[in-house]
Scaffold this motif. Structure first.
Motif, PDB file in Angstrom:
ATOM      1  N   GLN A  46       0.834  -1.202   0.000  1.00  0.00           N
ATOM      2  CA  GLN A  46       0.000   0.000   0.000  1.00  0.00           C
ATOM      3  C   GLN A  46       0.875   1.260   0.000  1.00  0.00           C
ATOM      4  OE1 GLN A  46      -2.814   0.088   3.208  1.00  0.00           O
ATOM      5  NE2 GLN A  46      -3.673   2.047   2.591  1.00  0.00           N
ATOM      6  N   VAL A  47       1.953   1.231   0.766  1.00  0.00           N
ATOM      7  CA  VAL A  47       2.859   2.396   0.836  1.00  0.00           C
ATOM      8  C   VAL A  47       3.498   2.629  -0.537  1.00  0.00           C
ATOM      9  CG1 VAL A  47       5.009   3.263   1.865  1.00  0.00           C
ATOM     10  CG2 VAL A  47       3.350   2.049   3.295  1.00  0.00           C
ATOM     11  N   ASN A 103       1.085   3.922  -3.147  1.00  0.00           N
ATOM     12  CA  ASN A 103       0.726   5.315  -2.909  1.00  0.00           C
ATOM     13  C   ASN A 103       1.830   6.267  -3.378  1.00  0.00           C
ATOM     14  OD1 ASN A 103      -1.430   6.940  -1.636  1.00  0.00           O
ATOM     15  ND2 ASN A 103       0.345   7.754  -0.569  1.00  0.00           N
ATOM     16  N   LEU A 148      -0.493   9.748   2.395  1.00  0.00           N
ATOM     17  CA  LEU A 148       0.828   9.856   3.028  1.00  0.00           C
ATOM     18  C   LEU A 148       0.729   9.685   4.541  1.00  0.00           C
ATOM     19  CD1 LEU A 148       2.515  12.722   0.981  1.00  0.00           C
ATOM     20  CD2 LEU A 148       2.994  10.267   0.914  1.00  0.00           C
ATOM     21  N   CYS A 194       0.663   6.114   5.028  1.00  0.00           N
ATOM     22  CA  CYS A 194       2.008   5.579   4.770  1.00  0.00           C
ATOM     23  C   CYS A 194       2.862   5.755   6.014  1.00  0.00           C
ATOM     24  CB  CYS A 194       2.686   6.333   3.620  1.00  0.00           C
ATOM     25  SG  CYS A 194       1.998   5.924   2.029  1.00  0.00           S
TER      26      CYS A 194
END
Ligand code: ADP
Length: 496
Positions: A383-384, A387, A452, A455
């Protein structure tokens, strides 16, 4: 502090009150003193009654307010002076000096007694405030000797353990309330006390008789030694509410992370469809080729076999992609595993490569770290990465296609492994940089501003760090670093 508030605190936390038996005793003593003053006096002024005045004043200091004590002193002095003056009439001049001495003695005693009363009142007030603070902060005091034979605690500690405050605490009582799964933790704390360690900290749970669970945090310090017997003084905090709030927060965070993951999956829909379409197209063309081989007058079974193998490979690839998408969209609890950093990046790049191409970008990929073991939740880390890459692509939307460059590179040092995503987009103004990772900060028309921030919470929960740098108008760089597993940790993680 205004009187009313003081009264309220006294009422709320229970001021020191005299017991009925004490009242009776004091009443009796007052009677004896009064009889002593009246009966101890003979016809002439007699100093034998002075101790009774003193006793009466000392009693009044403890029983009545300051103004009442001063009034009693003045009254005593008045009575003493009246007796003296009536006796002075009979010409007993030799009594003048002792009279003045006793007079000033009474005054001095009252001044000292009042000072003592003020100090004890202050102490009582502080005690009331402290017990109020203990109750409000859900913190109790406790003291114990290193052998744990003698334990003492405040009323609040007794309340936390839900024992009557009058019952003297014992180690067995503490263990009886301790959650069975945390008994070892508490016993380890006891052992530390026996070893006379300077500071003891224990976090454990209590299991109440009705099944409720409480979370406690205890810290005690070795304070002083009396006769070579070390004693600990500590604080006991009921952190149940904090733990519950933390659990609710992490649940809300996980739900939010899931929502944003699904949102970015929506953005990747075209890319994913393309990824699945490729093997499907390969399956179709392989099937047609297979049919062709079969419809020959002498079917070439070797070729048919090859075609079927290609079909199986392609369908496995399609299945792999849907599996990855499903795991990204599924709502699961974070699961930390021993993972290969490189593998996670490669899998993620497969999911986003079409999206990157859709933005007219040909990424440069420099993955130089191969065997980097990390402890990570694969889905969260994907996912990080997704993104950061989607943000980089979107940042270059206003830049000429020929100038769009995306560099994805991994790096490592002795302790960490990291990934850097560099773009040649619009960059980030210096005053915006500090706000980037704050929740709901967005400069995009349809942005949510959570990417973010999530993240960062993911990387934080992995004990890593994430940061950004940028030159406005020239591009940005986003990086994160995660701790590498040491060979010992790696072995331990794979053993469990
Ligand atoms: P969102 O994408 O919904 O706006 P994010 O938290 O992912 O939420 O990003 C927050 C903001 O950070 C973006 O709106 C954008 O202003 C800025 N940002 C993120 N990545 C970049 C980048 N690569 N270049 C320039 N700005 C960026």
């Amino acid at each position: 502090m205004p009187n009313n508030s003081m009264k309220r605190i006294r009422n709320a936390f229970g001021a020191v009150r005299l017991q009925p038996l004490e009242n009776l005793l004091i009443g009796l003593m007052g009677l004896i003193v009064a009889c002593g003053i009246y009966g101890g006096r003979d016809t002439y002024f007699d100093f034998a009654t002075t101790p009774f005045y003193i006793a009466m004043l000392l009693m009044s200091v403890n029983l009545i307010p300051v103004n009442g004590v001063i009034a009693t002193l003045l009254l005593s002095m008045l009575v003493l002076a009246a007796f003296f003056l009536s006796d002075y009439g009979s010409g007993r001049w030799e009594l003048a000096m002792p009279f003045l001495r006793d007079f000033s003695l009474l005054a001095a005693i009252v001044v000292f007694a009042l000072r003592g009363k003020r100090i004890s009142d202050n102490l009582r007030q502080k005690e009331v405030c402290m017990s109020g603070a203990q109750r409000l902060s859900q913190t109790g005091c406790l003291g114990f000797c290193a052998t744990l034979e003698k334990i003492g605690w405040s009323e609040q500690s007794a309340q936390i353990f839900e024992y009557p405050p009058s019952t003297p605490p014992t180690a067995a009582m503490i263990l009886a309330r301790t959650h069975p799964e945390d008994v070892q933790e508490v016993l380890a704390g006891f052992e530390k006390a026996k070893r006379r360690e300077a500071i003891i900290e224990v976090s454990h749970r209590l299991l109440m008789p009705d099944g409720r669970v409480k979370h406690l945090r205890m810290a005690a310090t070795l304070l002083f030694k009396r006769g070579n017997r070390p004693e600990y003084l500590g604080a006991l905090m009921d952190v149940t509410a904090i733990k519950q709030a933390e659990a609710a927060l992490s649940q809300a965070r996980a739900q939010l992370a899931h929502v944003t993951r699904v949102t970015s999956l929506g953005e990747l829909a075209a890319s994913i469809a393309h990824e699945v379409n490729q093997p499907l197209a390969a399956i179709t063309s392989s099937g047609e080729a297979g049919l062709n081989w079969l419809s020959q007058p002498t079917p070439d079974l070797l070729e048919v076999r090859k075609v079927i193998e290609r079909i199986i490979t392609s369908s496995n690839r399609a299945a792999e992609i849907t599996l990855r998408v499903r795991s990204l969209s599924r709502k699961t609890d974070p699961l930390r595993r021993n993972e290969s950093f490189n593998r996670i990046i490669n899998e993620t790049l497969l999911l986003v490569r079409h999206e990157v191409a859709h933005h007219g970008i040909r990424p440069e990929i420099e993955l130089t770290v191969f065997d980097a073991p990390i402890s990570a939740d694969r889905v969260q880390l994907q996912q990080v990465i997704i993104n950061l890459i989607i943000n980089a692509c979107q940042a270059m939307d206003d830049v000429n296609v020929s100038e769009r460059k995306l560099l994805i590179r991994s790096w490592t040092n002795d302790e960490e492994v990291g990934l850097e995503v560099i773009d040649t987009g619009m960059g980030i103004p210096a005053h915006v940089l500090p706000k980037l990772f704050s929740p709901f900060f967005t400069t995009k028309e349809k942005g949510l501003g959570m990417g973010l921030s999530i993240c960062r919470s993911i990387i934080d929960s992995h004990q890593g760090r994430i940061w950004a740098s940028s030159i406005e108008g020239q591009g940005s760089s986003f990086q994160f670093a995660l701790p590498l597993l040491t060979p010992v940790e790696e072995g331990y993680a794979s053993a469990i």
